[in-house]
Motif scaffolding. Structure first.
Motif, mmCIF file in Angstrom:
data_model
loop_
_atom_site.group_PDB
_atom_site.id
_atom_site.type_symbol
_atom_site.label_atom_id
_atom_site.label_comp_id
_atom_site.label_asym_id
_atom_site.label_seq_id
_atom_site.Cartn_x
_atom_site.Cartn_y
_atom_site.Cartn_z
ATOM 1 N N TYR A 1 34.584 25.402 106.828
ATOM 2 C CA TYR A 1 33.793 25.867 107.968
ATOM 3 C C TYR A 1 34.598 25.893 109.265
ATOM 4 O O TYR A 1 34.167 26.518 110.236
ATOM 5 N N GLY A 2 35.717 25.185 109.293
ATOM 6 C CA GLY A 2 36.471 25.116 110.530
ATOM 7 C C GLY A 2 37.931 24.792 110.300
ATOM 8 O O GLY A 2 38.371 24.533 109.170
ATOM 9 N N ASP A 3 38.694 24.815 111.389
ATOM 10 C CA ASP A 3 40.135 24.610 111.289
ATOM 11 C C ASP A 3 40.475 23.125 111.206
ATOM 12 O O ASP A 3 39.583 22.258 111.195
ATOM 13 N N ALA B 1 41.541 21.190 113.340
ATOM 14 C CA ALA B 1 41.108 20.440 114.520
ATOM 15 C C ALA B 1 39.602 20.231 114.560
ATOM 16 O O ALA B 1 39.084 19.621 115.504
ATOM 17 N N GLY B 2 38.889 20.752 113.557
ATOM 18 C CA GLY B 2 37.450 20.569 113.504
ATOM 19 C C GLY B 2 36.648 21.616 114.246
ATOM 20 O O GLY B 2 35.421 21.494 114.367
ATOM 21 N N GLN B 3 37.317 22.669 114.736
ATOM 22 C CA GLN B 3 36.620 23.747 115.438
ATOM 23 C C GLN B 3 36.148 24.803 114.434
ATOM 24 O O GLN B 3 36.892 25.189 113.536
ATOM 25 N N ASP B 4 34.906 25.276 114.601
ATOM 26 C CA ASP B 4 34.385 26.316 113.712
ATOM 27 C C ASP B 4 35.299 27.535 113.726
ATOM 28 O O ASP B 4 35.814 27.928 114.786
ATOM 29 N N TRP B 5 35.466 28.149 112.544
ATOM 30 C CA TRP B 5 36.194 29.404 112.509
ATOM 31 C C TRP B 5 35.441 30.436 113.357
ATOM 32 O O TRP B 5 34.230 30.608 113.205
ATOM 33 N N PRO B 6 36.121 31.144 114.252
ATOM 34 C CA PRO B 6 35.417 32.097 115.127
ATOM 35 C C PRO B 6 34.763 33.243 114.364
ATOM 36 O O PRO B 6 33.829 33.868 114.870
ATOM 37 N N ASN C 1 33.135 32.883 111.498
ATOM 38 C CA ASN C 1 32.138 32.380 110.551
ATOM 39 C C ASN C 1 30.940 33.321 110.393
ATOM 40 O O ASN C 1 30.424 33.476 109.278
#
Length: 476
Positions: free
Chosen positions: A97-99, A101-106, A108
């Motif tokens: 669900y994310g990279d 670093a824990g950021q959502d994939w843009p 998604n």
């Protein structure tokens, strides 16, 4: 033979971030025993593609939200899978669900719109020679499926299961065209939510039947406190909302055959596992119960409440062994607690084998969640005779019999519940737990009750099958 297409973003044992994967891995097999033919549509993440053996390409897509894709059919671990092989969407480093670093994939919104779009295409044209009679989507990642079914004019019932309503799958209205959505349906009756596209709203508005993972959570969702903005549409769809409690895979979670532990048939076999668990965590002997917690470390899971109430357990000679990861501030606070007290041990991260060892060796499993749609760890605890101490919410309320005076007198108690969901109330529950632990005959009776409780999928699978039968036209 009812043909059902599961649409889901993760599935054990191939890919897992939480309980959704366990459900997706176990429920199709339980439904198969009832005469359903289930195929599970999954995104072709790198980890999944690397674990597949022989596959058969049953469909190709020239332009699927930014690139070509193939639909591959295969079997893995008793599951019939349809894997969406779309490297431009799923073949990447980081999480599903994310990279890193824990950021959502843009992208998604596009990644999971593609999953929903292909689900509708399978309902329309089939996958090879197989065509579903029911499409069953799980959580927001499958939420746009009814919009695509409508766009393709496909009359196949769509069942939608809410595993956690906190995640809506929202996207800017500027993505209407790229997500292939009809702008005329961008309304409150369909998928518009406060000016945004909401995949979850689309599913709730368009599903033939909505299910969620416990009866209590189904009622909670109708309130502003738990509905998280979706309580209005759920009240409007209330006649089509059903709570069906989750089960667990009793083949994977079985104290008689578990390869990760010293196996045992009754709760009396726990002693060797408790000794081994203490050694693993560097804990000594203690007079009170050894409590275990396996969880994401978030406020939703009540981990901050645990930190405040922990002295009530430790002062009574209790111990805590914890496995999990999550909010950095909670990881730091728990690690500090472990350094400050010899009866607290913390391992940051996740280890599937260790989680089994904790269920087998612990005296009690802690689930102090502020909300919990169903919860699976308390079911694992019951199976292993590790008594659950849980907040009175969602599926925790439905699966644990509180050690009230009446339940103890009747000999049916399986754990401890606390309410209100505060640190003070949790502290009182720790006191009750320690009182029960100090009464070996009572404790052993509760352990035996726990291990006899039905926690598998048999009864719940029947309820899903009944929903499919209600929706499935007899002439299909």
């Amino acid at each position: 033979m009812t043909k059902v297409l599961f649409v889901v973003s993760e599935c054990a044992p191939l890919i897992k971030t939480g309980g959704l994967a366990d459900v997706a891995g176990a429920l199709p097999q339980a439904l198969g025993a009832l005469g359903c033919e289930v195929r599970t549509l999954l995104p072709g993440y790198r980890a999944i593609m690397g674990a597949l053996g022989k596959t058969k390409v049953v469909e190709t897509y020239d332009g699927l939200f930014g690139g070509p894709a193939k639909l591959r059919a295969c079997q893995v671990g008793g599951l019939d899978l349809l894997v969406l092989d779309a490297p431009h969407l799923y073949d990447r480093d980081g999480g599903i669900y994310g990279d890193a670093a824990g950021q959502d994939w843009p992208d998604n919104p596009e990644r999971f719109a593609a999953l929903s779009y292909v689900a509708a295409a399978i309902a329309d044209k089939g996958a090879g020679k197989w065509k579903p009679e029911i499409v069953h989507g799980h959580d927001w990642q499958a939420g746009l499926t009814p919009e695509y079914l409508h766009a393709l004019d496909v009359d196949v019932p769509f069942v939608f299961t809410i595993h956690n309503i906190a995640f809506h799958g929202n996207a800017s209205a500027e993505r209407l065209k790229t997500l292939r959505l009809d702008p005329d349906r961008f309304t409150a009756d369909h998928f518009e939510f406060w000016g945004q596209i909401s995949a979850l709203k689309a599913a709730l508005a368009g599903a033939s039947k909505i299910t969620t993972v416990s009866q209590t959570y189904a009622r909670e969702l109708l309130t502003p406190e738990f509905g998280i903005g979706m309580d209005g549409i759920l009240r409007a769809r209330g006649a089509n909302l059903v709570g069906i409690v989750n089960g667990i895979d009793e083949g994977v979670w079985n104290p008689e055959t578990d390869p990760n532990i010293k196996t045992y048939k009754t709760a009396s076999g726990k002693a060797a596992n408790k000794t081994a668990l203490r050694k693993t965590f560097g804990l000594g002997k203690a007079d009170g119960p050894l409590c275990v917690l396996v969880s994401r470390l978030t406020e939703q899971k009540g981990v901050d409440l645990l930190l405040h109430a922990l002295p009530e357990l430790l002062d009574r000679g209790g111990q805590l062994a914890l496995l999990g990861s999550g909010a950095p501030e909670l990881e730091v606070a728990l690690s500090q607690a472990a350094r400050a007290h010899p009866n607290v041990a913390v391992k940051i991260g996740y280890d599937e084998a260790l989680s089994h060892q904790m269920m087998a060796g612990g005296d009690a499993i802690l689930v102090p969640s502020r909300f919990e749609p169903c919860g699976l760890t308390q079911l694992y605890g019951l199976r292993y005779g590790t008594l659950p101490l849980v907040a009175l919410t969602g599926g925790l309320a439905d699966t644990v019999i509180n050690a009230s005076p009446a339940a103890l007198a009747s000999g049916v108690a399986t754990g401890v519940q606390f309410n209100p969901i505060t640190a003070q109330s949790l502290g009182h529950a720790f006191g009750q737990l320690c009182d029960l632990f100090a009464q070996p005959a009572v404790w052993k009776k509760m352990q035996r009750n726990a291990m006899k409780q039905a926690v598998g999928w048999d009864a719940s699978a029947v309820k899903y099958k009944e929903i499919y039968d209600q929706l499935r036209p007899t002439d299909r």
